[in-house]
Structure formats: C-alpha cells, structure tokens
Motif scaffolding. Structure first.
Motif, short mmCIF file in Angstrom:
data_model
loop_
_atom_site.label_atom_id
_atom_site.label_comp_id
_atom_site.label_asym_id
_atom_site.label_seq_id
_atom_site.Cartn_x
_atom_site.Cartn_y
_atom_site.Cartn_z
N LEU A 109 57.92 42.52 38.03
CA LEU A 109 57.09 41.34 37.46
C LEU A 109 58.16 39.98 37.59
O LEU A 109 59.30 40.24 37.10
N HIS A 110 57.32 39.04 38.16
CA HIS A 110 58.39 37.76 38.24
C HIS A 110 57.40 36.78 37.92
O HIS A 110 56.15 36.77 38.04
N TYR A 111 57.99 35.43 37.84
CA TYR A 111 57.14 34.36 37.53
C TYR A 111 56.27 33.89 38.64
O TYR A 111 55.10 33.11 38.45
N GLY A 112 56.50 34.17 39.82
CA GLY A 112 55.67 33.91 40.98
C GLY A 112 54.10 34.47 40.60
O GLY A 112 53.43 33.92 40.99
N HIS A 113 53.92 35.53 39.91
CA HIS A 113 52.98 36.16 39.66
C HIS A 113 51.88 35.15 38.59
O HIS A 113 51.04 35.11 38.64
N VAL A 114 52.86 34.58 37.68
CA VAL A 114 52.42 33.56 37.04
C VAL A 114 51.77 32.35 37.71
O VAL A 114 50.54 31.99 37.61
N MET A 115 52.45 31.90 38.68
CA MET A 115 52.16 30.66 39.47
C MET A 115 51.27 30.98 40.16
O MET A 115 50.43 29.91 40.65
N THR A 116 50.96 31.98 40.80
CA THR A 116 49.63 32.29 41.57
C THR A 116 48.66 32.95 40.97
O THR A 116 47.62 33.48 41.56
N GLY A 117 48.53 32.81 39.81
CA GLY A 117 47.32 33.08 38.87
C GLY A 117 47.20 34.60 38.63
O GLY A 117 46.08 35.05 38.56
N LYS A 118 48.22 35.58 38.86
CA LYS A 118 48.01 36.89 38.67
C LYS A 118 47.80 37.56 37.27
O LYS A 118 47.41 38.46 36.86
N MET A 119 48.32 36.22 36.48
CA MET A 119 48.39 36.71 34.92
C MET A 119 48.19 35.28 34.23
O MET A 119 48.10 34.20 34.88
#
Lengths: 432, 168
Positions: free
Chosen positions: A422-432
C-alpha cells in the motif's frame, strides 16, 4: 517584554503572584501546550512548573546519557523542532504540592502560592516499583525516568560488570542496550513469555529476539525477581522466584509507569486511574485541563477510556489542550493505545492499534521471511484494518496508521495491505 | 516576504521515467554527477518516489512539507524543524533513527538511511533555484511554483476548457 509576564517579580501593588496560564509539568505535554498557547495568545503569561532540576529536555533521549552517546546539553528541548515559542517561563525545582481549584491557585513547595486563569495538569508518570520485589531501596537499583536518573546510572556503570534488567518493555530494552554499549554484561529478566509483550505477541517477536541474542543480551523469560540482595555498597545480586540467584552490581526496573496524580488529593478533580478528561481535554474542575501520561483519554471511534505513556501522544494531546486553553476550542481526536516505532538492535519495528489477537475474534494475516515479519489485524468481518506489526520492513507505516485511525473501509485495498504494498499513490488515484 | 514555492505533482503527466529519482539522488550525492554518484558508498538516496498504481498509473510522491507537519511534532529528539522558507528539515546530527516520523507520515516519503541509521527526506534542494527533480522532469509532471500562481494556472486552464466545451 509582554504585559502580564511579570510572573516571579513582585511589584509593590501585587499581593499575589499570578500567571494567566500555569502548566504543571515540563515534559512533552506541558511544553507542547505552552508553545501552542503562545501561537494563539501572544500576550498572556505562560509559566511552566517543573519539579526536576533540569530545564526541559527530550526525555526519550535519556538512554543516550547512559550510553555516553549524548550529553545533557544535546537534549535541550527549548528552541528545537516545534518548541520555538518565546517568553515561556519555566521554573525548575518547582514542585506543586496542592491545587485549589475554587480559588484557582497552586501551592509550590518552598515558594508560596501562585494564581492562574487556566491551568494544565501535565505531571506525567513515574516508574512503578512492584512492592513484591523486596529490598529495592538500595544503591545501584534504578528505574530510568529522568535525566537525573540517567546521570546516576551512568556513574554506576563504572563500578559494575553485570546489570540485571527487570521487565522486558521498550524503555528497559533501550536502557539494556545503552549498558551493553558501555561494555557491561546485561541480563534481562522478563516475567512474560517474551520481550515487548505489551507491543506484540510472543510469536511476533522472534526477529527482535534474534537481534537481541546477536547483540549479546542475555534474556530469561517466564521468571521474576523476588528480592534485591545488597550490602553497604549497594546491590550485589537478585534473587529469582524459581530459587536461583544472579550476582550483579546494578539493577534497572522497567515495570511500567503510574500517573502522578497525588497533588490533586482533596480536590474535586475527577480521578479514575489518571485525570479524566473530556473531548476538549478539560478535566472536571473549572478552567483546568490535563494532557499526557497523567490524562485518561479515549480511543478514536470506540471511545473506550485509555491512558498511554507515549511522547508522541503526549505532544498531540498537549497541543490540543494548549489550543483549548488559549480559547481555540478544539476536540481531541483520541489516540491508539499502541503506537510505537523504534529500532531494537538492528531491527526496526512498528506496532500500532490492535496487535494482541490470541483467543480474540479478528481476521489476522501474518507473513514472515528471514529478515521481515508483518502481522495485519482486520476486524472480524475483514472490512477494516485494526492494527499492524511490522518488523524489519516498516515502509509506509504512516499510511497504515492513517487507515487504522480513520477506520477506513479496506475491501478494495486489502490485497495491498496484506502484501505490504500500500502506498499514497493509491489514495491519490482514488483507490481508497 | 514573497510566497514560498512548492513542488506540485500533475499525476496525469507522469510517464514513470524515474528521471526525478535519479536527479534527486545525484543532487544528494557527494560528487553531484551521475557517474560519480553511482560509484559512491553509501549509494546516494533519492527523496522522491514514483509509485505504480495498476493498471497504468504512475504517481510521483515527495514530502509535502505539511503546514501542520505530523513528523515535526512526533519527533522524540527535536531533529525536525521548519526553516524560514517553510521547508521541514531533518537535522541528521539530532536524528536517532527511531523512525517515529516514518510511523506518522501518511505519504511515506521519509526514507530510512540504513547505513547511517538516520531518516532522510526532501530538502527542496537548498543549493538550487529549482529542485533537481523538477528540473529533470521531461513531461512537466513536477512543477515548482507558489500556491497562488499554481492554482491560478489551474483555474485558467479549467476556464478555457469550459469555454471550449460551451462553444462546442
């Protein structure tokens, strides 16, 4: 000089010394509050009362005084990091004996009565010395808490060859490694089946245990000290509950801490273990607040009452209290009971949230390699992350903390959590 | 005082070429040249990270130098402070490698220097006018600008797009 900052200087027309803000205790919570008050109130006098002889310092660094890696002057708090506020008056060796919450005054040992408008109780905690261990009141027995303790311990090293550490918590481990660095033989006596039992389960700790063995620390688990053997020069040994004895010239007790609340005896401040606070860090007396180890606060979400003895939590709560004291009403977000990062020997680890899962209904995922271990704990439905232990590889630990604390739904990112990708890229691309 | 500049990320422009990470590591090497940097020990570290998000997303991540920086307040040794330009700095001498900052940073942009047992992060390249990662980015995915100027450009862009859509 700000008006009202004349505290400690008696004018002719002043009958009673007064400070707008009085903060009792000059460690993490107290100093964080003081500097936060200054951000929001540039005028009001801020006085911090400390019973210690030293000016405020970063308490977690005291093991380095034992190891000789740092000097006390390298640990001074004021002026470092976020502690850059001006005109904060710290009185050392100022022990508060009692508080009158109706008249809003405190009585300081040896220097009379001081009045306040707002007060913060940030008196912290002190080491717990279990009464079942007899003979602890002798030279060479320590419980590392203050800079003064660390200095005394460093002195004792010179006449010691073997130190016995009672308790396998983080602080005692740090003290143990400091003594190892000084060339002593060090034995850790732990009642629990494994070290760090507050922060992880025995089977989670194997890499840390391995690193400690490699570092040369001797560990006895599942046994306890019954008494300290001593003569006129101080401690000479420790007697154990299974009948054995160990000779040593130094003992360090790390059996947890207890909050310093006795100075509030006889007041109407609600105490239940520690000082009970509301969502705004206020305690039950008017214009009085509490923060840090001494405060009883709550877990985010569940609202369960907890006390923690962690620098990071104390700073966060102290900052919140400081805002409230300065009139900026701010709710405290609560804290995870377990929230630790550190490195033991060569092994970094992070432990946060729910980590004790034995016989409890959680969905638990573990993964181990030769050099890393992780355990992630989900709620029974498997929809929320509740806690995590990372050993060896602590990459992105902060994001996991964010997910735990925010009680985020994790179904769509669960795979990444379990794989530790898990990394912040998942947050930035709307995965979470 | 003029408003300080920050590093902004336009994720849709990133192609994942990693030029930024190489430029960052070189800038933080002793020799400051690529060929010098790759032969240094310890190997110079990049402070910018490009993460991959399936199926084809690339996301450059770099320290935000947060206004309310959790790392600065969490630090147990007073090693993290903010300078006059708003840059959050880790003082390597004071850092004890306890990794508390790593535990509280949600962006995951604080690195662990294992050889030196110290935390490291973006320092916005104090010796350069434009940070190395921004200079190196060939697609304009990294932008060094003030908040006001950057947001004005975004507004401008959106306005033009809206007008174009209205006109068909």
């Amino acid at each position: 000089m700000y008006p009202g900052s004349c505290f400690g200087r008696k004018g002719d027309n002043v009958t009673e010394e007064k400070s707008k803000y009085i903060i009792v205790g000059a460690s993490a919570a107290g100093m964080a509050a003081a500097h936060t008050i200054r951000l929001h109130d540039r005028q009001g006098s801020v006085t911090v009362l400390s019973e210690e002889p030293d000016t405020p310092y970063f308490r977690p660094l005291i093991p380095f005084v034992v190891s000789g890696k740092k000097r006390a002057e390298d640990m001074v708090l004021s002026g470092c990091g976020p502690y850059t506020g001006r005109d904060i008056f710290v009185r050392t060796e100022a022990r508060v004996e009692s508080v009158n919450t109706a008249e809003k005054t405190v009585s300081v040992q040896g220097s009379g009565v001081l009045a306040y408008e707002k007060i913060l109780f940030a008196t912290g905690s002190r080491p717990y010395i279990p009464p079942e261990i007899k003979g602890t009141d002798t030279k060479g027995v320590f419980a590392l808490r203050t800079l003064a303790h660390a200095r005394n311990m460093a002195k004792r090293v010179k006449t010691s060859d073997h130190a016995v550490m009672l308790g396998g918590g983080l602080l005692n481990l740090k003290a143990a490694f400091a003594l190892l660095e000084r060339g002593l033989k060090v034995t850790l006596v732990v009642y629990s089946p494994e070290v760090l039992s507050q922060l992880m389960e025995p089977e989670d700790a194997f890499l840390i245990r391995k690193a400690m063995d490699t570092a040369g620390l001797k560990i006895k688990t599942g046994c306890a000290a019954t008494h300290i053997i001593s003569e006129h020069t101080g401690v000479t040994g420790v007697a154990l509950d299974h009948g054995g004895e160990m000779s040593c010239r130094m003992v360090c007790i790390g059996k947890g801490v207890r909050p310093n609340v006795e100075f509030l005896n006889g007041t109407n401040v609600w105490i239940d273990g520690g000082i009970v606070t509301d969502r705004y860090t206020a305690c039950s007396a008017p214009d009085a607040f509490a923060a840090g180890d001494v405060a009883v606060t709550f877990k985010p979400g569940s609202g369960d009452r907890i006390m923690t003895a962690l620098w990071t939590n104390a700073v966060e709560m102290g900052r919140c209290a400081g805002r409230n004291m300065a009139g900026v009403k701010t709710a405290y977000s609560g804290t995870l009971g377990i929230l630790n990062a550190t490195q033991v020997a060569e092994e970094p680890f992070v432990s946060m949230g729910v980590v004790h899962t034995k016989d409890r209904d959680f969905e638990v995922y573990r993964h181990a390699t030769d050099t890393t271990y992780r355990k992630v704990v989900f709620n029974p439905q498997g929809t929320r992350l509740m806690g995590a232990v990372f050993i060896g590889d602590i990459t992105n630990a902060g994001l996991y903390r964010y997910v735990i604390r925010g009680k985020m739904p994790v179904m769509h990112i669960k795979r990444y959590i379990m794989d530790h990708t898990l990394h912040y890229g998942h947050v930035m691309t709307g995965k979470m | 005082m003029s408003q300080p500049k920050e590093i902004f990320v336009k994720t849709h422009r990133c192609v994942g070429c990693l030029s930024c990470t190489i430029a960052c590591a070189v800038e933080h090497s002793k020799s400051k040249t690529l060929f010098g940097a790759i032969s240094e020990t310890p190997v110079p570290k990049s402070r910018v990270y490009v993460q991959w998000v399936e199926p084809d997303g690339k996301v450059p991540l770099v320290c935000r130098h947060c206004e309310d920086a959790p790392c600065m307040y969490a630090c147990i040794s007073g090693a993290i402070s903010r300078d006059e330009n708003g840059v959050v700095i880790t003082d390597t001498d004071k850092c004890i490698g306890c990794w508390t900052c790593v535990m509280v940073c949600p962006y995951g942009v604080i690195g662990r220097h294992l050889e030196e047992h110290k935390a490291y992060r973006c320092d916005r390249c104090p010796d350069r006018e434009i940070p190395a990662c921004v200079s190196a980015c060939p697609t304009g995915a990294l932008v060094y600008d003030t908040v006001d100027s950057f947001s004005a450009k975004v507004r401008n862009h959106v306005s033009r797009e809206l007008l174009r859509a209205e006109r068909g």
